[in-house]
Motif scaffolding. Structure first.
Motif, PDB file in Angstrom:
ATOM      1  N   ASN A 227      -4.679   9.956  -0.227  1.00 48.00           N
ATOM      2  CA  ASN A 227      -5.417   9.669  -1.457  1.00 48.00           C
ATOM      3  C   ASN A 227      -6.272  10.896  -1.794  1.00 48.00           C
ATOM      4  O   ASN A 227      -7.107  11.319  -0.990  1.00 48.00           O
ATOM      5  CB  ASN A 227      -6.295   8.442  -1.251  1.00 48.00           C
TER       6      ASN A 227
ATOM      7  N   TYR B 114       1.240  10.145   2.898  1.00 44.83           N
ATOM      8  CA  TYR B 114       0.607  10.262   1.587  1.00 44.83           C
ATOM      9  C   TYR B 114      -0.909  10.187   1.763  1.00 44.83           C
ATOM     10  O   TYR B 114      -1.415   9.345   2.512  1.00 44.83           O
ATOM     11  CB  TYR B 114       1.084   9.144   0.663  1.00 44.83           C
TER      12      TYR B 114
ATOM     13  N   GLU C 196       3.878   1.542  -1.272  1.00 45.91           N
ATOM     14  CA  GLU C 196       4.475   1.705  -2.596  1.00 45.91           C
ATOM     15  C   GLU C 196       3.458   2.292  -3.582  1.00 45.91           C
ATOM     16  O   GLU C 196       3.798   3.147  -4.410  1.00 45.91           O
ATOM     17  CB  GLU C 196       4.995   0.358  -3.106  1.00 45.91           C
ATOM     18  N   VAL C 197       2.203   1.837  -3.482  1.00 47.76           N
ATOM     19  CA  VAL C 197       1.152   2.397  -4.338  1.00 47.76           C
ATOM     20  C   VAL C 197       0.928   3.867  -4.011  1.00 47.76           C
ATOM     21  O   VAL C 197       0.759   4.712  -4.903  1.00 47.76           O
ATOM     22  CB  VAL C 197      -0.154   1.591  -4.172  1.00 47.76           C
ATOM     23  N   ALA C 198       0.939   4.197  -2.716  1.00 45.71           N
ATOM     24  CA  ALA C 198       0.714   5.582  -2.302  1.00 45.71           C
ATOM     25  C   ALA C 198       1.819   6.498  -2.811  1.00 45.71           C
ATOM     26  O   ALA C 198       1.559   7.633  -3.241  1.00 45.71           O
ATOM     27  CB  ALA C 198       0.622   5.653  -0.779  1.00 45.71           C
ATOM     28  N   LYS C 199       3.046   6.024  -2.789  1.00 42.50           N
ATOM     29  CA  LYS C 199       4.154   6.844  -3.276  1.00 42.50           C
ATOM     30  C   LYS C 199       3.999   7.169  -4.755  1.00 42.50           C
ATOM     31  O   LYS C 199       4.402   8.244  -5.222  1.00 42.50           O
ATOM     32  CB  LYS C 199       5.483   6.121  -3.034  1.00 42.50           C
ATOM     33  N   GLU C 200       3.407   6.239  -5.503  1.00 42.55           N
ATOM     34  CA  GLU C 200       3.262   6.436  -6.943  1.00 42.55           C
ATOM     35  C   GLU C 200       2.029   7.265  -7.301  1.00 42.55           C
ATOM     36  O   GLU C 200       2.049   8.031  -8.267  1.00 42.55           O
ATOM     37  CB  GLU C 200       3.187   5.071  -7.643  1.00 42.55           C
ATOM     38  N   ASN C 201       0.933   7.110  -6.540  1.00 43.83           N
ATOM     39  CA  ASN C 201      -0.346   7.677  -6.973  1.00 43.83           C
ATOM     40  C   ASN C 201      -0.952   8.697  -6.012  1.00 43.83           C
ATOM     41  O   ASN C 201      -1.824   9.464  -6.422  1.00 43.83           O
ATOM     42  CB  ASN C 201      -1.361   6.547  -7.188  1.00 43.83           C
ATOM     43  N   TRP C 202      -0.559   8.710  -4.755  1.00 42.10           N
ATOM     44  CA  TRP C 202      -1.165   9.622  -3.801  1.00 42.10           C
ATOM     45  C   TRP C 202      -0.338  10.887  -3.654  1.00 42.10           C
ATOM     46  O   TRP C 202       0.735  11.021  -4.238  1.00 42.10           O
ATOM     47  CB  TRP C 202      -1.347   8.935  -2.445  1.00 42.10           C
ATOM     48  N   VAL C 203      -0.839  11.796  -2.840  1.00 44.48           N
ATOM     49  CA  VAL C 203      -0.224  13.117  -2.709  1.00 44.48           C
ATOM     50  C   VAL C 203       0.599  13.170  -1.421  1.00 44.48           C
ATOM     51  O   VAL C 203       0.066  12.906  -0.332  1.00 44.48           O
ATOM     52  CB  VAL C 203      -1.304  14.217  -2.683  1.00 44.48           C
TER      53      VAL C 203
ATOM     54  N   GLN D 281      -0.123  20.131   0.903  1.00 43.00           N
ATOM     55  CA  GLN D 281       0.599  19.279  -0.041  1.00 43.00           C
ATOM     56  C   GLN D 281       2.068  19.692  -0.113  1.00 43.00           C
ATOM     57  O   GLN D 281       2.393  20.886  -0.125  1.00 43.00           O
ATOM     58  CB  GLN D 281      -0.039  19.375  -1.427  1.00 43.00           C
TER      59      GLN D 281
ATOM     60  N   ARG E  92       0.835  -1.211   0.000  1.00 44.35           N
ATOM     61  CA  ARG E  92       0.000   0.000   0.000  1.00 44.35           C
ATOM     62  C   ARG E  92       0.865   1.254   0.000  1.00 44.35           C
ATOM     63  O   ARG E  92       0.543   2.252  -0.659  1.00 44.35           O
ATOM     64  CB  ARG E  92      -0.912  -0.034   1.222  1.00 44.35           C
TER      65      ARG E  92
END
Length: 258
Positions: free
Chosen positions: A231, A229, A152-159, A179, A150
């Motif tokens: 979402n 991060y 790793e996904v947040a680093k790519e897609n979240w703020v 931000q 989760r």
């Protein structure tokens, strides 16, 4: 004619130093005592070798038909006998022995049955605890792995955000978030070469006001600063801590890893 003067013959003890004579008188009885003790110990050892250990049972037949050879009873318990036999050790229940052997070692069926039930209950409880502990460890490992994925996904897609914690709740925290924006910079060396420099950090307001972050572990205290991060998609709304109205946007978030 005058007789020759008589000469006194010196003995060995007279030719020795008095200290040597003293130690010889003391050491001689001690040497004799040591010799006697060594001889006695050797005789006792020979007698022990000649002794043959007699087993309690030359053959012990159990009710299931198996036979134990040269059995020595090492311990008697409420449930049975601990026996050393020709091929190893065994714990034999009184229920597997004949009546004569049971009576010889004071078999009490009521006490034996109670001890057996107690041991079975203890073993069942122990197995249950081990299963639960294994399940807890597996769940913790799965949760840890899910958090890594989760993150790793947040680093790519979240703020990436920094937030001031207003208050906390059981499900998450109320925050004022901003931000984090990293702008590239350049550095010129003394020789005139230009190379990338450290990014410049800027903060931009996230959302229109206070938001609620869920899935935060651990929950930070009010007044502290949280980083992680968020979402950007609002998943639901939460009650306002002051008015109780459902007006606060709820976002999924994950804290920065140390």
């Amino acid at each position: 004619m005058k007789p020759f003067p008589s000469r006194k013959v010196a003995t060995i003890s007279e030719n020795r130093h008095p200290i040597c004579v003293y130690f010889m008188r003391i050491a001689t009885p001690a040497l004799i005592l040591i010799l006697v003790l060594c001889t006695s110990a050797a005789m006792i050892a020979e007698e022990e070798k000649e002794k043959i250990e007699t087993p309690d049972f030359s053959e012990l037949e159990l009710k299931d038909g198996s036979v134990l050879i040269e059995c020595f009873v090492k311990r008697v318990s409420t449930e049975g006998l601990v026996i050393r036999h020709s091929t190893g050790m065994a714990e034999v229940s009184f229920f597997d022995l004949d009546q004569a052997t049971q009576e010889k070692y004071g078999f009490d069926p009521v006490a034996a049955l109670a001890a057996y039930k107690k041991r079975v209950d203890w073993e069942r409880t122990l197995r249950k605890e081990r299963v639960l502990e294994a399940a807890r460890r597996q769940a913790a490992e799965e949760h840890k792995q899910a958090e890594v994925e989760r993150y790793e996904v947040a680093k790519e897609n979240w703020v990436p955000c920094e937030a001031r914690v207003v208050s906390s709740a059981e499900a998450g925290i109320y925050v004022i978030a901003r931000q984090i924006i990293l702008s590239p910079t350049q550095i010129r060396s003394t020789l005139g070469f230009v190379r990338p420099g450290p990014p410049k950090r800027k903060l931009k307001r996230f959302g229109l006001g206070m938001i609620f972050l869920k899935n935060i572990e651990p929950i930070p205290v009010a007044g502290s600063t949280w980083q992680g991060y968020i979402n950007p998609v609002t998943v639901e709304v939460a009650p306002d801590p002051d008015t109780g109205e459902e007006t606060i946007p709820v976002h999924s978030a994950i804290s920065n890893k140390p």
